[in-house]
Design a protein around this motif. Structure first.
Motif, PDB file in Angstrom:
ATOM      1  N   LEU A  22       0.842  -1.196   0.000  1.00 21.30           N
ATOM      2  CA  LEU A  22       0.000   0.000   0.000  1.00 21.30           C
ATOM      3  C   LEU A  22       0.877   1.247   0.000  1.00 21.30           C
ATOM      4  CD1 LEU A  22      -2.364  -1.235   2.852  1.00 21.30           C
ATOM      5  CD2 LEU A  22      -2.701  -1.450   0.362  1.00 21.30           C
ATOM      6  N   PRO A  23       0.555   2.234  -0.827  1.00 20.85           N
ATOM      7  CA  PRO A  23       1.358   3.449  -0.840  1.00 20.85           C
ATOM      8  C   PRO A  23       1.474   4.041   0.565  1.00 20.85           C
ATOM      9  CG  PRO A  23      -0.211   3.475  -2.641  1.00 20.85           C
ATOM     10  CD  PRO A  23      -0.559   2.293  -1.764  1.00 20.85           C
ATOM     11  N   LEU A  24       2.680   4.455   0.901  1.00 17.75           N
ATOM     12  CA  LEU A  24       2.961   5.018   2.220  1.00 17.75           C
ATOM     13  C   LEU A  24       2.083   6.230   2.498  1.00 17.75           C
ATOM     14  CD1 LEU A  24       4.902   4.911   4.685  1.00 17.75           C
ATOM     15  CD2 LEU A  24       6.305   6.569   3.452  1.00 17.75           C
ATOM     16  N   GLN A  25       1.600   6.330   3.723  1.00 23.50           N
ATOM     17  CA  GLN A  25       0.850   7.486   4.209  1.00 23.50           C
ATOM     18  C   GLN A  25       1.314   7.767   5.636  1.00 23.50           C
ATOM     19  OE1 GLN A  25      -3.385   6.839   4.087  1.00 23.50           O
ATOM     20  NE2 GLN A  25      -3.298   5.918   2.063  1.00 23.50           N
ATOM     21  N   PRO A  26       1.368   9.042   6.041  1.00 18.33           N
ATOM     22  CA  PRO A  26       1.739   9.352   7.426  1.00 18.33           C
ATOM     23  C   PRO A  26       0.842   8.664   8.454  1.00 18.33           C
ATOM     24  CG  PRO A  26       1.895  11.323   6.083  1.00 18.33           C
ATOM     25  CD  PRO A  26       1.254  10.256   5.224  1.00 18.33           C
ATOM     26  N   ALA A  27      -0.389   8.366   8.086  1.00 23.39           N
ATOM     27  CA  ALA A  27      -1.317   7.713   9.014  1.00 23.39           C
ATOM     28  C   ALA A  27      -0.840   6.325   9.443  1.00 23.39           C
ATOM     29  CB  ALA A  27      -2.704   7.609   8.376  1.00 23.39           C
ATOM     30  N   TYR A  28       0.088   5.730   8.701  1.00 22.64           N
ATOM     31  CA  TYR A  28       0.611   4.405   9.068  1.00 22.64           C
ATOM     32  C   TYR A  28       1.695   4.479  10.151  1.00 22.64           C
ATOM     33  CZ  TYR A  28      -1.655   2.545   4.851  1.00 22.64           C
ATOM     34  OH  TYR A  28      -2.548   2.170   3.887  1.00 22.64           O
ATOM     35  N   ALA A  29       2.114   5.660  10.525  1.00 24.07           N
ATOM     36  CA  ALA A  29       3.271   5.818  11.415  1.00 24.07           C
ATOM     37  C   ALA A  29       3.127   5.085  12.744  1.00 24.07           C
ATOM     38  CB  ALA A  29       3.559   7.298  11.658  1.00 24.07           C
ATOM     39  N   GLU A  30       1.995   5.191  13.381  1.00 23.12           N
ATOM     40  CA  GLU A  30       1.856   4.568  14.699  1.00 23.12           C
ATOM     41  C   GLU A  30       1.966   3.050  14.611  1.00 23.12           C
ATOM     42  OE1 GLU A  30      -1.100   4.543  18.537  1.00 23.12           O
ATOM     43  OE2 GLU A  30      -1.122   6.271  17.193  1.00 23.12           O
ATOM     44  N   GLU A  31       1.251   2.446  13.669  1.00 27.74           N
ATOM     45  CA  GLU A  31       1.312   0.988  13.529  1.00 27.74           C
ATOM     46  C   GLU A  31       2.710   0.549  13.085  1.00 27.74           C
ATOM     47  OE1 GLU A  31      -1.025  -2.792  11.441  1.00 27.74           O
ATOM     48  OE2 GLU A  31      -1.752  -0.765  11.077  1.00 27.74           O
ATOM     49  N   MET A  32       3.323   1.314  12.170  1.00 27.99           N
ATOM     50  CA  MET A  32       4.654   0.947  11.689  1.00 27.99           C
ATOM     51  C   MET A  32       5.718   1.128  12.770  1.00 27.99           C
ATOM     52  SD  MET A  32       4.703  -0.495   8.778  1.00 27.99           S
ATOM     53  CE  MET A  32       6.453  -0.360   8.425  1.00 27.99           C
ATOM     54  N   ALA A  33       5.543   2.077  13.676  1.00 24.59           N
ATOM     55  CA  ALA A  33       6.501   2.235  14.772  1.00 24.59           C
ATOM     56  C   ALA A  33       6.558   0.950  15.597  1.00 24.59           C
ATOM     57  CB  ALA A  33       6.135   3.435  15.646  1.00 24.59           C
ATOM     58  N   ALA A  34       5.419   0.301  15.790  1.00 26.99           N
ATOM     59  CA  ALA A  34       5.403  -0.979  16.513  1.00 26.99           C
ATOM     60  C   ALA A  34       6.073  -2.076  15.680  1.00 26.99           C
ATOM     61  CB  ALA A  34       3.965  -1.364  16.857  1.00 26.99           C
ATOM     62  N   VAL A  35       5.846  -2.081  14.368  1.00 30.03           N
ATOM     63  CA  VAL A  35       6.470  -3.076  13.477  1.00 30.03           C
ATOM     64  C   VAL A  35       7.986  -2.952  13.517  1.00 30.03           C
ATOM     65  CG1 VAL A  35       6.737  -3.763  11.049  1.00 30.03           C
ATOM     66  CG2 VAL A  35       4.460  -3.211  11.947  1.00 30.03           C
ATOM     67  N   LEU A  36       8.476  -1.709  13.575  1.00 30.19           N
ATOM     68  CA  LEU A  36       9.912  -1.433  13.498  1.00 30.19           C
ATOM     69  C   LEU A  36      10.573  -1.243  14.863  1.00 30.19           C
ATOM     70  CD1 LEU A  36       9.649   1.131  10.549  1.00 30.19           C
ATOM     71  CD2 LEU A  36      10.208  -1.316  10.415  1.00 30.19           C
ATOM     72  N   ALA A  37       9.913  -1.667  15.936  1.00 26.10           N
ATOM     73  CA  ALA A  37      10.369  -1.388  17.295  1.00 26.10           C
ATOM     74  C   ALA A  37      11.526  -2.244  17.795  1.00 26.10           C
ATOM     75  CB  ALA A  37       9.193  -1.507  18.267  1.00 26.10           C
ATOM     76  N   ASP A  38      11.820  -3.360  17.151  1.00 26.15           N
ATOM     77  CA  ASP A  38      12.873  -4.246  17.651  1.00 26.15           C
ATOM     78  C   ASP A  38      14.254  -3.706  17.273  1.00 26.15           C
ATOM     79  OD1 ASP A  38      14.610  -6.284  18.368  1.00 26.15           O
ATOM     80  OD2 ASP A  38      13.430  -7.868  17.417  1.00 26.15           O
ATOM     81  N   PRO A  39      15.121  -3.410  18.257  1.00 26.09           N
ATOM     82  CA  PRO A  39      16.470  -2.916  17.952  1.00 26.09           C
ATOM     83  C   PRO A  39      17.278  -3.874  17.067  1.00 26.09           C
ATOM     84  CG  PRO A  39      15.974  -2.607  20.278  1.00 26.09           C
ATOM     85  CD  PRO A  39      14.854  -3.439  19.700  1.00 26.09           C
ATOM     86  N   ALA A  40      16.929  -5.153  17.050  1.00 28.40           N
ATOM     87  CA  ALA A  40      17.647  -6.117  16.214  1.00 28.40           C
ATOM     88  C   ALA A  40      17.541  -5.773  14.726  1.00 28.40           C
ATOM     89  CB  ALA A  40      17.116  -7.530  16.465  1.00 28.40           C
ATOM     90  N   GLY A  46      22.378   0.267  11.295  1.00 27.66           N
ATOM     91  CA  GLY A  46      22.601   1.357  12.230  1.00 27.66           C
ATOM     92  C   GLY A  46      21.283   2.028  12.583  1.00 27.66           C
ATOM     93  N   GLY A  47      21.365   2.938  13.505  1.00 27.17           N
ATOM     94  CA  GLY A  47      20.168   3.646  13.940  1.00 27.17           C
ATOM     95  C   GLY A  47      19.453   2.907  15.050  1.00 27.17           C
ATOM     96  N   GLU A  48      18.276   3.387  15.318  1.00 27.90           N
ATOM     97  CA  GLU A  48      17.467   2.808  16.388  1.00 27.90           C
ATOM     98  C   GLU A  48      16.002   2.897  15.998  1.00 27.90           C
ATOM     99  OE1 GLU A  48      17.184   6.624  19.336  1.00 27.90           O
ATOM    100  OE2 GLU A  48      18.973   5.388  19.456  1.00 27.90           O
ATOM    101  N   PRO A  49      15.150   2.166  16.696  1.00 27.71           N
ATOM    102  CA  PRO A  49      13.731   2.192  16.347  1.00 27.71           C
ATOM    103  C   PRO A  49      13.152   3.606  16.448  1.00 27.71           C
ATOM    104  CG  PRO A  49      14.187   0.389  17.854  1.00 27.71           C
ATOM    105  CD  PRO A  49      15.430   1.236  17.791  1.00 27.71           C
TER     106      PRO A  49
END
Length: 178
Positions: A22-40, A46-49
């Motif tokens: 699905l084309p990226l939308q800012p509205a996906y940020a909250e759900e995607m933050a959980a998807v990308l939350a693992d530091p692994a 590099g970087g962090e969640p």
């Protein structure tokens, strides 16, 4: 009075056997933050969640498009059709017939073939609909899982290096002349 350029049009969605891109939308940020939350997920890159606010800001910039008129930023989130959850993303920076591609699948969804499926789907979409003839990715030399995804998408290692990452590429032949 100067006018602000209109945001770049989003890329169309595409689908694979199990995923909807699905084309990226800012509205996906909250759900995607959980998807990308693992530091692994950041061991090789590099970087962090990112938190939801930072991710929303990043998505707003990405959705606005590249400041370079000759470059398109195409970004999709990946929704697992079976349960409706977001599981990661794919992206492409397209400049003429060349696209630099990347993929990330959240840790809970890894090991199910989603990354390979998404990367193959992205490559096929870019070639068929985007006019792309060269696909490029940059992968940390120790990241065997990403190397396997690149191979599944039809890319092979090159002798080029950028920022400590090996270049992977595929050239797609032009269709025969009628």
């Amino acid at each position: 009075m100067p006018t602000t350029p209109a945001p770049a049009p989003p890329p169309p969605p595409f689908a694979t056997a199990r995923l909807d891109a699905l084309p990226l939308q800012p509205a996906y940020a909250e759900e995607m933050a959980a998807v990308l939350a693992d530091p692994a997920l950041y061991v090789f890159t590099g970087g962090e969640p990112p938190g939801p606010v930072a991710l929303r800001s990043r998505y707003e910039r990405q959705c606005a498009g590249s400041p370079d008129a000759g470059e398109r930023w195409w970004n999709w989130v990946l929704r697992v059709r079976e349960d409706g959850s977001l599981a990661g993303y794919v992206q492409a920076t397209v400049r003429g017939p060349r696209a630099e591609i990347a993929w990330v699948i959240g840790t809970p969804w890894q090991g199910r073939g989603y990354a390979s499926e998404a990367a193959k789907g992205l490559a096929a979409y870019l070639v068929s609909a985007g006019g792309v003839r060269e696909l490029v990715a940059h992968i940390h030399p120790d990241h065997a899982a990403s190397a396997a995804v690149a191979v599944a998408a039809g890319l092979g290692p090159t002798g080029e290096w950028e920022g400590g990452e090996r270049g992977w590429a595929a050239n797609v032949p032009l269709p025969p002349m009628p």
